[in-house]
Design an enzyme around this catalytic site. Structure first.
Site, PDB file in Angstrom:
ATOM      1  N   GLY A  22       0.766  -1.225   0.000  1.00  0.00           N
ATOM      2  CA  GLY A  22       0.000   0.000   0.000  1.00  0.00           C
ATOM      3  C   GLY A  22       0.804   1.285   0.000  1.00  0.00           C
ATOM      4  N   GLY A  24       2.784   2.349  -2.435  1.00  0.00           N
ATOM      5  CA  GLY A  24       2.933   2.918  -3.771  1.00  0.00           C
ATOM      6  C   GLY A  24       4.129   2.415  -4.549  1.00  0.00           C
ATOM      7  N   LYS A  25       4.581   1.181  -4.277  1.00  0.00           N
ATOM      8  CA  LYS A  25       5.730   0.625  -5.011  1.00  0.00           C
ATOM      9  C   LYS A  25       5.440   0.550  -6.505  1.00  0.00           C
ATOM     10  CE  LYS A  25       6.095  -3.312  -2.882  1.00  0.00           C
ATOM     11  NZ  LYS A  25       5.054  -3.175  -1.848  1.00  0.00           N
ATOM     12  N   THR A  26       4.278  -0.019  -6.853  1.00  0.00           N
ATOM     13  CA  THR A  26       3.969  -0.243  -8.263  1.00  0.00           C
ATOM     14  C   THR A  26       3.828   1.068  -9.020  1.00  0.00           C
ATOM     15  OG1 THR A  26       2.913  -2.371  -7.812  1.00  0.00           O
ATOM     16  CG2 THR A  26       2.316  -1.272  -9.871  1.00  0.00           C
ATOM     17  N   SER A  27       3.104   2.030  -8.465  1.00  0.00           N
ATOM     18  CA  SER A  27       2.933   3.314  -9.160  1.00  0.00           C
ATOM     19  C   SER A  27       4.271   4.031  -9.311  1.00  0.00           C
ATOM     20  CB  SER A  27       1.927   4.194  -8.420  1.00  0.00           C
ATOM     21  OG  SER A  27       2.326   4.424  -7.087  1.00  0.00           O
ATOM     22  N   ASP A  49       4.734  -9.186  -7.970  1.00  0.00           N
ATOM     23  CA  ASP A  49       3.709  -9.070  -6.938  1.00  0.00           C
ATOM     24  C   ASP A  49       2.533  -9.971  -7.308  1.00  0.00           C
ATOM     25  OD1 ASP A  49       1.701  -8.335  -5.185  1.00  0.00           O
ATOM     26  OD2 ASP A  49       2.219  -6.217  -5.224  1.00  0.00           O
ATOM     27  N   THR A 507      -4.031  -1.852  -3.083  1.00  0.00           N
ATOM     28  CA  THR A 507      -3.153  -2.885  -2.533  1.00  0.00           C
ATOM     29  C   THR A 507      -3.668  -3.475  -1.225  1.00  0.00           C
ATOM     30  OG1 THR A 507      -1.227  -1.936  -3.637  1.00  0.00           O
ATOM     31  CG2 THR A 507      -0.807  -3.416  -1.797  1.00  0.00           C
TER      32      THR A 507
END
Length: 588
Positions: A22, A24-27, A49, A507
């Protein structure tokens, strides 16, 4: 406070992003990949992930084979499915024994290979090629990995005993032996991968955190753990930093002050790291233009007047407490990922039940003794008792017992591997579960509320271990009577209820959904979902926070319509609820 992060600062071939769910790794990974590609460099972005939403971000179907993003020249994206990799890996290991060993033994083997360690190692197995194979590496200027392996996994892969026959002879009761048992033929390949990770000229580790205490503590833990194995080229990105102090809106003003206080207490280790920030934005970071905007000079997007908030009718926490009180529920677990407010919700449920006349025992495994902070020695009701299970103490007791039982049969290398295996998260879960079981066994004529519960994998592992020990002389682990008695109680919906706590964000909801699936495998069906800290449930007029409130609607609807049998919604409160009387606000 911190300079805005810009991918132009990155010069290494490999970028690994890590951080709790949650943050913000992916963004962040997607935005960095787009920015690097925009400056003319060829980029490969890979996610490992299990709940990856890369396909949603780029609005394109993805597989493990890199695919070009049409709107961004030079950008290629791959979505490795670690769950599928783990399933194939598991079958490779268990399949040959299905007709040769008793069914109970096969069940234990399958469960040993069903935990997070197997998924992570299978994922590492998949993306090792992207680190070591020249025909892949030489194609790209940068390879970005969304979700890095933990220090525990990397330490396991470095141990020489992970590659010998010790695994087949082990008799101890910990948890990560199974996942490593099929890797012996890849020793050299993994050694090259670990070497690439620790090369400061080739790899940058990006720690991603929110400006919140729990998130920063997790980033600090990951930083120190990875430094221990030589991964020292680290930077920290504080994501979601509110840029302006809007004193005209009480929610926004409090939000800003809380973030500032968390950053004031940032761990000392992280202060030695280069720190950058990314702004709190009201829009979803999907679509190329939104991704490009994140690294540009901050500019607030005002919510248009014609955008209306839909009405989603969900009860508050009082409905949860009333349900447990009316049905005489005796054992209540709060579960969810770190940072969603499990301890606070457990405390509020306990207070609510006490206020309805029940005797309640509240216990937690929070290593920071959060319950003591939560109540500030202000119990104010004789019907409430509180205890705190110290994970470090319980884990040390468990490890000492296992080592005492097993060390006489091991050589020096075998003992080194056993000690490392006992550092796994699953070891902690089993040790804590046994401590929980002892608390429940001693409790009579009261409701027990337990914060931070064991996963379905842990419960199945304990159950399988019990069956396994009946089949063969050498047990995979000694299950105490208290734990044996607690397992069927947890599965009895008339006595036990599980509350899944989440936030109204992608997430946390996706991870909570996986947690629910995990529990259902163990024949445990969560009774309630609690959506905590919702801006949607406030009356904020701040343009940034109002935008975020509107973005929450999708995930509140997802929980309400598809995931939860029963759901409750709790607003983001203006002040932290500390003390018995303040916790009553949750149920008023």
């Amino acid at each position: 406070m911190y300079p805005l992060f810009n991918p132009n600062y990155i010069e290494t071939k490999f970028l690994f992003l890590t951080g709790k769910g949650g943050v913000g790794k992916t963004s962040t990974a997607c935005a960095a990949a787009v920015a690097l590609a925009d400056r003319g460099e060829k980029v490969l972005l890979i996610s490992t992930d299990p709940a990856s939403n890369l396909q949603d971000v780029f609005n394109i179907e993805l597989t493990s084979i890199p695919r070009a993003i049409p709107e961004v020249e030079n950008l290629y994206v791959s979505n490795i499915d670690p769950e599928a990799s783990a399933k194939a890996y598991r079958e490779k290991m268990v399949g040959p024994y299905r007709d040769k060993l008793p069914a109970a033994v096969v069940v234990t083997m399958e469960e040993q290979l069903s935990g997070a360690c197997t998924v992570e190692i299978a994922a590492f197995d998949e993306f090792t090629g992207f680190l070591t194979k020249s025909e892949i590496v030489d194609q790209y200027d940068h390879i970005i990995f969304d979700t890095a392996p933990t220090g525990h996994t990397l330490r396991l892969l470095q141990l020489p005993t992970a590659w010998n026959g010790f695994l087949e002879e082990s008799t101890h009761g910990a948890s990560c032996l199974g996942p490593l048992s099929g890797l012996a033929d890849k020793k050299d390949l993994y050694a090259k991968a670990v070497s690439a990770l620790s090369d400061v000229a080739r790899t940058t580790l990006i720690l991603v955190s929110r400006p919140e205490s729990s998130s920063l503590i997790e980033a600090d833990r990951a930083s120190r753990e990875l430094k221990e194995i030589g991964i020292n080229n680290q930077i920290l990105i504080v994501n979601g930093l509110l840029q302006e102090h809007n004193e005209s809106d009480e929610v926004a003003s409090t939000f800003y002050m809380r973030q500032s206080e968390a950053l004031r207490k940032i761990p000392e280790n992280l202060k030695q790291t280069k720190i950058y920030s990314l702004p709190y934005v009201p829009y979803s970071l999907t679509g190329i233009e939104n991704l490009r905007s994140i690294f540009k000079p901050y500019k607030a997007k005002v919510i248009e007047a014609n955008v209306e908030q839909k009405e989603i009718n969900l009860p508050g926490l009082k409905a949860v407490v009333d349900d447990f009180s009316d049905k005489g529920t005796k054992l209540i677990f709060t579960m969810g990922k770190g940072g969603v407010g499990k301890t606070t919700i457990a405390s509020a449920i306990a207070v609510g039940l006490v206020e309805k006349g029940h005797r309640v025992h509240l216990t937690t495994t929070d290593p920071a003794a959060h319950l003591e902070y939560q109540f500030q020695s202000e119990q104010q009701n004789e019907r409430l008792t509180i205890s705190s299970i110290d994970p470090e103490v319980e884990v040390e007791k468990y490890k000492a017992k296992v080592l005492e039982q097993s060390s006489k049969d091991l050589d020096e290398e075998g003992l080194a591997y056993l000690k490392e295996d006992l550092e796994s998260p699953c070891t902690e879960e089993i040790a804590i579960f046994q401590a929980f079981a002892e608390v429940v066994a001693k409790s009579e004529n009261e409701v027990v509320v337990i914060d931070t519960a064991p996963t379905g994998h842990t419960l199945l592992l304990l159950d399988a271990s019990e069956s396994y020990s009946k089949e063969i002389a050498r047990s995979t682990g000694e299950v105490p009577e208290s734990a044996k008695n607690l397992l069927p109680q947890i599965r009895n919906p008339k006595e036990t209820a599980v509350v899944i706590v989440t936030l109204a964000e992608a997430t946390p909801v996706l991870e909570a959904s996986r947690l629910q699936d995990d529990l259902r495998r163990a024949s445990i069906h969560p009774k309630w979902w609690v959506i905590n800290q919702s801006l949607y449930a406030t009356n904020t007029t701040d343009p940034i926070l109002k935008g975020k409130a509107l973005a929450e609607q999708e995930w509140i609807q997802e929980v309400h319509d598809k995931l939860a049998d029963n759901a409750a919604l709790i607003p983001w409160f203006h002040e932290e609820k500390i003390g018995y009387n303040s916790l009553k606000d949750f149920i008023n």
